[in-house]
Design a protein around this motif. Structure first.
Motif, short mmCIF file in Angstrom:
data_model
loop_
_atom_site.label_atom_id
_atom_site.label_comp_id
_atom_site.label_asym_id
_atom_site.label_seq_id
_atom_site.Cartn_x
_atom_site.Cartn_y
_atom_site.Cartn_z
N GLU A 143 -9.31 14.99 -8.45
CA GLU A 143 -10.07 14.35 -7.33
C GLU A 143 -11.00 13.41 -8.13
N LEU A 144 -11.63 13.74 -9.03
CA LEU A 144 -12.60 12.43 -9.67
C LEU A 144 -11.71 11.51 -10.36
N ALA A 145 -10.39 11.63 -10.89
CA ALA A 145 -9.80 10.53 -11.16
C ALA A 145 -9.22 9.79 -10.17
N GLN A 146 -9.05 10.39 -8.86
CA GLN A 146 -8.71 9.54 -7.86
C GLN A 146 -9.85 8.51 -7.45
N PRO A 191 0.94 -1.17 0.06
CA PRO A 191 -0.02 0.09 0.05
C PRO A 191 0.77 1.30 -0.13
N SER A 192 2.20 1.31 0.20
CA SER A 192 3.02 2.31 0.22
C SER A 192 3.54 2.67 -1.10
N VAL A 193 3.46 1.71 -2.11
CA VAL A 193 4.07 1.89 -3.59
C VAL A 193 3.00 2.25 -4.49
N LEU A 194 3.00 3.39 -5.26
CA LEU A 194 2.19 3.71 -6.16
C LEU A 194 2.35 2.84 -7.46
N LYS A 195 1.45 2.28 -8.03
CA LYS A 195 1.51 1.59 -9.28
C LYS A 195 1.06 2.41 -10.68
N ILE A 196 1.87 2.84 -11.35
CA ILE A 196 1.53 3.59 -12.33
C ILE A 196 1.17 2.57 -13.73
N THR A 235 -4.52 -14.13 -11.26
CA THR A 235 -3.16 -14.88 -11.45
C THR A 235 -2.59 -15.05 -10.11
N LEU A 236 -2.48 -13.85 -9.56
CA LEU A 236 -1.60 -13.85 -8.26
C LEU A 236 -2.30 -13.79 -6.83
N GLY A 237 -3.70 -13.67 -7.03
CA GLY A 237 -4.68 -13.88 -5.81
C GLY A 237 -4.17 -12.64 -4.96
N ILE A 238 -3.94 -11.28 -5.33
CA ILE A 238 -3.59 -10.35 -4.54
C ILE A 238 -4.60 -9.07 -4.79
N THR A 239 -4.63 -8.00 -3.99
CA THR A 239 -5.04 -6.84 -4.45
C THR A 239 -4.10 -5.74 -4.96
N VAL A 240 -4.21 -5.42 -6.28
CA VAL A 240 -3.26 -4.54 -6.49
C VAL A 240 -3.61 -3.03 -6.54
N ALA A 241 -2.89 -2.49 -5.00
CA ALA A 241 -3.49 -1.01 -4.83
C ALA A 241 -2.31 -0.45 -4.12
N PRO A 242 -2.24 0.79 -4.09
CA PRO A 242 -2.93 1.90 -4.86
C PRO A 242 -2.17 2.03 -6.42
N THR A 243 -3.17 2.54 -7.23
CA THR A 243 -2.91 2.50 -8.73
C THR A 243 -3.39 3.87 -9.19
N VAL A 244 -2.69 4.27 -10.37
CA VAL A 244 -3.01 5.30 -11.30
C VAL A 244 -3.14 4.91 -12.65
N CYS A 245 -3.96 5.27 -13.56
CA CYS A 245 -4.09 4.96 -14.90
C CYS A 245 -3.88 6.14 -15.67
N THR A 246 -3.01 6.17 -16.62
CA THR A 246 -2.61 7.14 -17.47
C THR A 246 -3.88 7.29 -18.64
N LYS A 247 -4.42 6.20 -18.89
CA LYS A 247 -5.58 5.96 -19.97
C LYS A 247 -6.87 6.56 -19.39
N ASP A 304 -9.19 4.49 -7.25
CA ASP A 304 -9.63 3.65 -5.98
C ASP A 304 -10.85 2.71 -6.26
N PHE A 305 -11.46 2.82 -6.97
CA PHE A 305 -12.64 1.77 -7.58
C PHE A 305 -11.99 0.71 -8.43
N LEU A 306 -10.84 0.89 -8.75
CA LEU A 306 -10.32 -0.19 -9.78
C LEU A 306 -10.40 -1.46 -9.24
N PRO A 307 -9.74 -2.01 -8.22
CA PRO A 307 -9.92 -3.31 -7.51
C PRO A 307 -11.25 -3.82 -7.69
N ALA A 308 -12.30 -3.02 -7.26
CA ALA A 308 -13.61 -3.56 -7.22
C ALA A 308 -14.20 -3.87 -8.59
#
Length: 219
Positions: free
Chosen positions: A189-192, A84-89, A103-115, A196-200
């Motif tokens: 703020e909208l992007a964030q 949770p302390s590493v931002l995934k871009i 595949t890995l059985g993990i929750t990938v977060a936090p993330t940001v998405c350039t698309k 935040d909703f991406l894992p769900a």
């Protein structure tokens, strides 16, 4: 697990099955994946690309080693992607997060998405692909010629490795430009909230709720 410098260039290091112990990629890591296809439930994860934004890339080749074709365990990679302390871009994080979580059985977060960021602020165009964004915002040309190649091959070609690395080498710079545009257009703020909703959202995709979309008015 092994790591070797790729003949595609000294900036690319290829690892087998996991990242090496003690590798520190910092507090923000660009992440991309290569799979056998575009169905995150059906198609095998073959390669995970990572970069700390310093011009180097670490590629983790996941070789099937268990019943059903699952990759060997990769605790260091799992730890990094779920930290949770590493931002995934990412670019098109909806797919990458889905295939990594399945595949890995993990929750990938936090993330940001350039698309997602591009679609929120570049409403004057429908060009939101990675190559177009790198060209328009960074003046960098990246090739997509190896996009549809066989990523499940036991030995990846130098061209495949160079292509895979190019998908993460520019994401830090691209996110910096896009985040500035999000702030300028008052949509950070909208992007964030989207990030935040991406894992769900990806869990819904994996459960088959991509179509019909549960947010749609359609009966």
């Amino acid at each position: 697990m092994s790591g070797r410098r790729s003949s595609a260039g000294d900036a690319i290091t290829l690892h087998r099955d996991d990242l090496p112990d003690g590798l520190d990629l910092g507090r923000s890591v660009a992440v991309d994946t290569e799979t056998m296809g575009l169905n995150p439930y059906r198609d095998r994860l073959c390669l995970v690309q990572l970069s700390s934004g310093d011009g180097t890339a670490h590629l983790v080749q996941l070789v099937p080693g268990r019943p059903g074709g699952a990759p060997a365990d990769c605790p260091n990679l799992k730890r990094l992607l779920s930290d949770p302390s590493v931002l995934k871009i990412m670019h098109f994080a909806r797919f990458d997060v889905a295939v990594l979580q399945r595949t890995l059985g993990i929750t990938v977060a936090p993330t940001v998405c350039t698309k997602i960021a591009a679609r929120l602020v570049r409403t004057f165009t429908d060009r939101h692909g990675l190559a177009a964004l790198c060209r328009d915002l960074l003046g960098v040309e990246i090739s997509k010629q190896q996009q549809s190649s066989d990523w499940g091959a036991a030995e990846l070609t130098p061209e495949q490795l160079a292509y895979a690395a190019s998908d993460v080498l520019h994401l830090h710079a691209l996110w910096e430009r896009l985040e500035a545009l999000l702030v300028r257009e008052d949509r950070r703020e909208l992007a964030q909230a989207c990030y935040d909703f991406l894992p769900a959202r990806t869990r819904l995709d994996l459960l088959g709720y991509e179509d019909p979309d549960i947010f749609s008015h359609r009966a």
